[in-house]
Design an enzyme around this catalytic site. Structure first.
Site, PDB file in Angstrom:
ATOM      1  N   ASP A   1      29.469  21.209  28.652  1.00  0.00           N
ATOM      2  CA  ASP A   1      30.521  22.067  27.686  1.00  0.00           C
ATOM      3  C   ASP A   1      29.679  23.294  27.189  1.00  0.00           C
ATOM      4  OD1 ASP A   1      33.084  22.039  26.120  1.00  0.00           O
ATOM      5  OD2 ASP A   1      31.678  22.599  24.580  1.00  0.00           O
TER       6      ASP A   1
ATOM      7  N   ASP B   1      30.699  17.927  22.086  1.00  0.00           N
ATOM      8  CA  ASP B   1      32.006  17.982  22.860  1.00  0.00           C
ATOM      9  C   ASP B   1      31.570  17.492  24.244  1.00  0.00           C
ATOM     10  OD1 ASP B   1      33.081  19.068  20.915  1.00  0.00           O
ATOM     11  OD2 ASP B   1      33.774  21.113  21.649  1.00  0.00           O
TER      12      ASP B   1
ATOM     13  N   HIS C   1      33.623  21.352  18.498  1.00  0.00           N
ATOM     14  CA  HIS C   1      33.331  22.781  18.895  1.00  0.00           C
ATOM     15  C   HIS C   1      31.961  23.234  18.922  1.00  0.00           C
ATOM     16  CE1 HIS C   1      37.706  23.677  18.943  1.00  0.00           C
ATOM     17  NE2 HIS C   1      37.672  23.415  17.702  1.00  0.00           N
TER      18      HIS C   1
ATOM     19  N   GLU D   1      30.070  26.780  24.588  1.00  0.00           N
ATOM     20  CA  GLU D   1      30.555  27.613  23.602  1.00  0.00           C
ATOM     21  C   GLU D   1      30.527  29.031  23.723  1.00  0.00           C
ATOM     22  OE1 GLU D   1      32.120  26.275  21.401  1.00  0.00           O
ATOM     23  OE2 GLU D   1      31.983  24.209  21.823  1.00  0.00           O
TER      24      GLU D   1
END
Length: 544
Positions: free
Chosen positions: A84, A229, A224, A86
């Site tokens: 994942d 995540d 987040h 960000e």
């Protein structure tokens, strides 16, 4: 560069559709729309595409996927890397990644993790800082994107990658990989959103990470941040892999296929219709066991077959057939009329599951007056056939007390009765009568059309596949009979035989014949320019 990437994507899809390496000649014909591609020319055209994409490799004189054997790994033995990102925004072209989190899943269990902040080289928006809790001061001390991505790729190795809404994360990751190496990512990618949609279907209406985390009760909750995540996605993946096994999937390759978005799954099967002609004909969708799933007809086989892979959704039964499609067979015919009749014959003979909406003559029924009472019977008669037994039963109830001919004469009294019931506020009785009348009107319209067609005596001439011949469709006695007729006086013998079949037989009320009459009727209403409609007369047919 973009052209090269597009060609590589299409070549990967072609190899996947063929389920194995393809010859350089075949690949060049499909990619570059060549009628002929000698081996030397094909290899030269493909060299830049294959050598410039880590997903592809030369396997002798053929093109295949690099590390193709990984697809044969059993699900329970598979190693995958769930990741994942960000980012500073939503655009892979304008924004940058600011955190990477990854989880290695080995043998259906979480094995090890990877986590790093990434210096994006731009100011972190306040909204992103508030959403993630990442502080700009932390990013200034973080490794640059080049180093962070290299560390992540070293962690992932050759394992397939998994992400939730993978298109977003892969977009950012591929941008960095292309900038560093000029090549695509070699790893297969599984998107848990699409995998969940395929496996959960009606069990869940939403497929966000938070919704699926709640659905499966994961211990790690989305927040987040990249690693939490990724951990949540890994737990969801493990649950979905179990569901895939219950559905019969055994290998990682089958999971990749299940997780492919609909458009990509269909796009990868476009090669199955490569070479389809532009002539009329019928086509058959077959599965891996060569069983026929669906039969259709087309005025232009190439255009019709390509339309299935253009992105528009089909009705559910056809969608299911496309999902199981392994081979497409087509048969060229002389005209769309001939194709429509051949489609009808094949559906009757093969009964493909995706043609469930097509009529089943063995289940057709007829109306009959027995002992002063209208009833529904399976025996062929002049009042039918009717495809829906339920509609026939409603029509029979509407005819209670009516003994005249034709059936249309029963409708005016029924309409008057409906008005009286409405005026007397007897709405439930009026609703029942309305439904019965609607069914009777449908049945009457069908019987009136069939009566007209059974009384028709005509011949439809259409092109034949064979040069110097035509196909003659003789309509008479409630039947359609087809003969191949030589052009000019040489065709007289066949014409005379067709006329004898159409005029010297007992009138038919059989359901198969009724279906063929209705097919021909559709072309009589709007005949194509290739059709000639003449009377049942040898001279008229010869003159045409």
């Amino acid at each position: 560069m973009q052209l090269s990437f597009d060609a590589a994507d299409r070549l990967v899809e072609l190899v996947q559709a063929r389920r194995g390496a393809v010859s350089a000649e075949d690949a060049a014909r499909v990619l570059f729309a060549l009628e002929r591609a000698p081996a030397t020319l094909a290899h030269s055209l493909l060299a830049d595409v294959v050598d410039g994409d880590a997903r592809l490799a030369w396997l002798g004189a053929r093109v295949g996927l690099a590390g193709d054997a990984s697809g044969d790994v059993l699900i329970e033995d598979a190693e995958l890397v769930v990741f994942d990102l960000e980012t500073t925004g939503l655009s892979a072209s304008r924004d940058r990644m600011c955190e990477i989190g990854a989880v290695r899943v080995r043998a259906l269990a979480v094995d090890e993790t990877f986590e790093t902040l990434v210096n994006p080289g731009v100011v972190l928006p306040a909204s992103i800082a508030a959403l993630t809790g990442i502080q700009p001061s932390d990013l200034r001390r973080a490794p640059q994107a080049e180093l962070a991505v290299r560390r992540f790729l070293a962690f992932a190795g050759d394992a397939p990658l998994v992400a939730h809404n993978a298109r977003f994360d892969i977009g950012f990751l591929e941008r960095e990989v292309e900038r560093l190496t000029g090549r695509h990512l070699a790893a297969a990618v599984i998107d848990t959103v699409w995998l969940a949609r395929r496996l959960l279907q009606r069990r869940s209406e939403r497929f966000s990470l938070r919704q699926l985390s709640h659905f499966f009760g994961t211990t790690s909750q989305p927040c987040h941040r990249a690693l939490p995540d990724a951990l949540s996605t890994a737990e969801i993946l493990i649950a979905l892999l179990g569901l895939a096994q219950e559905r019969g999937a055994r290998t990682l390759a089958e999971v990749v296929e299940l997780a492919a978005p609909r458009a990509r799954r269909l796009h990868s099967k476009r090669a199955l219709v490569a070479g389809a002609p532009t002539t009329p004909g019928v086509y058959l969708f077959r599965d891996r066991n060569d069983a026929v799933l669906y039969v259709g007809k087309a005025r232009d086989l190439r255009a019709r077959l390509r339309s299935y892979f253009a992105g528009d959704r089909q009705r559910p039964a056809v969608e299911a057939a496309l999902g199981a499609l392994e081979r497409v067979e087509w048969r060229e015919l002389g005209s769309e009329l001939e194709a429509a009749l051949e489609e009808l014959r094949l559906i009757r003979e093969l009964r493909p599951p995706a043609n469930a909406r097509a009529g089943r003559p063995d289940r057709y029924v007829y109306l009959a007056l027995r002992r002063d009472r209208w009833t529904v019977v399976p025996e062929a008669g002049p009042l039918g056939p009717i495809a829906s037994k339920r509609r026939a039963q409603l029509a029979a109830r509407a005819l209670d007390g009516f003994e005249g001919e034709p059936l249309a004469a029963a409708l005016p009294p029924l309409r008057a009765r409906l008005r009286r019931l409405a005026r007397d506020l007897r709405f439930e009785d009026a609703a029942r009568l309305r439904d019965r009348m609607a069914a009777l009107e449908e049945v009457v319209a069908r019987i009136v059309e069939l009566d007209r067609l059974r009384a028709s005596r005509l011949c439809v001439l259409a092109p034949a596949r064979e040069r110097g011949f035509r196909r003659a469709f003789f309509v008479g006695g409630g039947r359609v009979r087809v003969r191949t007729v030589a052009e000019g006086s040489a065709g007289r013998v066949e014409i005379e035989a067709g006329l004898a079949e159409a005029t010297l037989v007992e009138p038919s009320v059989a359901p198969d014949d009724a279906d063929e009459l209705l097919v021909v009727a559709g072309f009589l209403r709007r005949p194509g320019p290739e059709l000639r409609i003449v009377s049942l007369d040898a001279g008229a047919i010869l003159a045409a």
